[in-house]
Write an enzyme that holds these catalytic residues in place. Structure first.
Site, short mmCIF file in Angstrom:
data_model
loop_
_atom_site.label_atom_id
_atom_site.label_comp_id
_atom_site.label_asym_id
_atom_site.label_seq_id
_atom_site.Cartn_x
_atom_site.Cartn_y
_atom_site.Cartn_z
N GLU A 185 0.84 -1.20 0.00
CA GLU A 185 0.00 0.00 0.00
C GLU A 185 0.87 1.25 0.00
O GLU A 185 1.47 1.61 1.02
CB GLU A 185 -0.94 0.04 1.20
CG GLU A 185 -1.83 1.27 1.21
CD GLU A 185 -2.82 1.30 2.35
OE1 GLU A 185 -3.34 2.41 2.63
OE2 GLU A 185 -3.08 0.26 2.95
N LYS B 83 -7.67 -15.52 16.20
CA LYS B 83 -7.81 -15.07 14.82
C LYS B 83 -9.19 -14.52 14.47
O LYS B 83 -9.61 -14.55 13.31
CB LYS B 83 -7.43 -16.20 13.84
CG LYS B 83 -5.98 -16.66 13.97
CD LYS B 83 -5.66 -17.79 13.01
CE LYS B 83 -4.18 -18.12 13.04
NZ LYS B 83 -3.74 -18.77 14.29
N HIS C 37 -2.33 9.57 -1.92
CA HIS C 37 -2.43 8.24 -2.53
C HIS C 37 -2.25 8.31 -4.05
O HIS C 37 -1.70 7.39 -4.65
CB HIS C 37 -3.77 7.59 -2.17
CG HIS C 37 -3.73 6.85 -0.86
ND1 HIS C 37 -3.53 5.51 -0.78
CD2 HIS C 37 -3.84 7.30 0.42
CE1 HIS C 37 -3.53 5.13 0.49
NE2 HIS C 37 -3.72 6.20 1.24
#
Length: 421
Positions: free
Chosen positions: A113, A247, A414
């Site tokens: 990312e 989890k 971004h």
């Protein structure tokens, strides 16, 4: 008979065969691809497995999965992954320095990312210019919850009550701790649902995250319970009954903790907020409340009072060999802000369930172990410090992202850092 003898000779010395003949054995079913490492050097085994399993795919696909030049297959194929056909290069960034309790730490982030590492670095800079983060940490231990089925609710109740006798707990503690010199039983809590009995076991596991360690100890407890009269008719449905909780984000872990529970705080001066984060204390505080608390409450989030804690947690976990599936639980975070002084901002991050370790699992791979080493320059980082760095980095990352949202710079950053063209 002659064919059988020749076949056994071939199978006993597969490493001497050319690749073409080994592939022929794989295609005929005479040799299983998962057993290649028993006969061949790890790198050759991986290369042949890739050729075999990807044989139906075009060369462009096979060529895009790198398998050569990875020096750690001997470790990876024994303890980290099965059916290995190569490795996946993930970009690694380094954010920081992050000042926590007077010490500087670097934060390795493995991510695809764009803008994440840059944003985290800005948050670290704001924190450092504000005097650094103060952090406290408590270790609550790792958990596992075996699931038993009893004949009826009365028997199940009697089995649950059995754990209230201190002498019984002493005995199962002895059994549990016989499985590892590092495993120390902390508590055993039964929970009845009809004729099902969930037994939540909590144990200290040293510097390891400890899931394998506690699972082994729980198996030993179960074996002992089979010799106890009230449990004689029990059925063991599962070593894990989801009451651990592992989890999955859960109220159980949010309230009762799992692994490390960490709190971090920092007070940002108005000048730092303006010069580094390009916003104001009032704007940050209002957005944190409206987004992270009101918005997350409307969405029904558990432990979701944050903007993107999972980004930081998963990035650090991948970089340092943690169990990436536990990012979903470890990332549960509450961010609190309070305006103080004249334009200053107090910020805290609470993370009650950080599941990390500095030994075992993926930390045995040299690159991941080296990333742990580079986090602290003057000493080898402890598991407690690693948990504090995770929480401190989450706080820094929250500050930067919330600031970008306040200033309207999120999309722009971004577009600059998260686009190929």
């Amino acid at each position: 008979l002659l064919y059988t003898i020749k076949f056994e000779i071939v199978m006993s010395d597969i490493s001497s065969l050319p690749d073409s003949e080994i592939l022929a054995l794989l295609r005929s079913g005479s040799l299983k691809h998962y057993s290649l490492e028993h006969h061949l050097a790890p790198c050759r085994a991986v290369q042949l497995r890739q050729q075999y399993l990807l044989s139906e795919h075009p060369d462009s696909v096979r060529g895009s999965v790198p398998c050569e030049s990875y020096p750690h297959y001997d470790i990876a194929t024994k303890s980290c992954c099965e059916g290995v056909i190569g490795y996946l290069p993930v970009p690694l960034g380094l954010a920081g320095p992050l000042l926590i309790n007077g010490r500087e730490f670097s934060v390795p982030i493995a991510t695809t990312e764009g803008a994440l590492v840059a944003s985290l670095s800005r948050g670290c800079r704001a924190v450092s210019q504000s005097g650094g983060i103060q952090s406290t940490c408590s270790y609550f231990g790792m958990t596992r919850a075996p699931l038993l089925k009893l004949p009826c609710i009365r028997t199940c109740k009697a089995a649950a009550d059995w754990f209230s006798d201190p002498s019984h707990v002493t005995q199962i503690t002895r059994e549990f701790e016989s499985t590892s010199q590092h495993a120390k039983l902390r508590s055993v809590t039964p929970k009845q649902a009809g004729k099902l009995l969930f037994i939540r076991v909590v144990a200290a596991t040293g510097e390891a995250m400890g899931m394998n360690m506690i699972s082994k100890g729980c198996e030993k407890i179960i074996e002992y319970l089979k010799t106890v009269e009230v449990f004689k008719d029990m059925i063991v449905l599962s070593l894990s009954g989801n009451y651990c909780v592992d989890k999955k984000a859960s109220a159980m872990n949010w309230i009762n903790h799992r692994g490390y529970s960490v709190n971090c705080e920092v007070t940002l001066p108005a000048q730092v907020i303006a010069s580094v984060l390009k916003t104001s204390a009032g704007a940050l505080s209002e957005l944190n409340f409206s987004k992270n608390h009101v918005g997350s409450s409307l969405a029904g989030c558990i432990g979701g009072n944050n903007a993107h804690a999972a980004n930081i947690v998963s990035g650090v976990f991948l970089a340092t060999g943690q169990d990436i599936a536990q990012a979903g639980t470890s990332a549960m975070t509450m961010v609190i802000t309070e305006m103080v002084g004249e334009g200053d901002l107090y910020v805290s991050a609470t993370m009650p369930c950080i599941e990390v370790g500095t030994v075992g699992g993926g930390t045995s791979l040299p690159p991941q172990r080296n990333n742990l080493k580079l986090m602290a320059v003057d000493h080898e980082i402890t598991t407690e410090e690693l948990a504090q760095v995770v929480c401190g980095a989450v706080l820094a990352g929250e500050l930067s992202l919330l600031s970008a949202l306040c200033s309207g710079d999120l999309v722009k950053s971004h577009m600059q850092l998260n686009r190929i063209t």
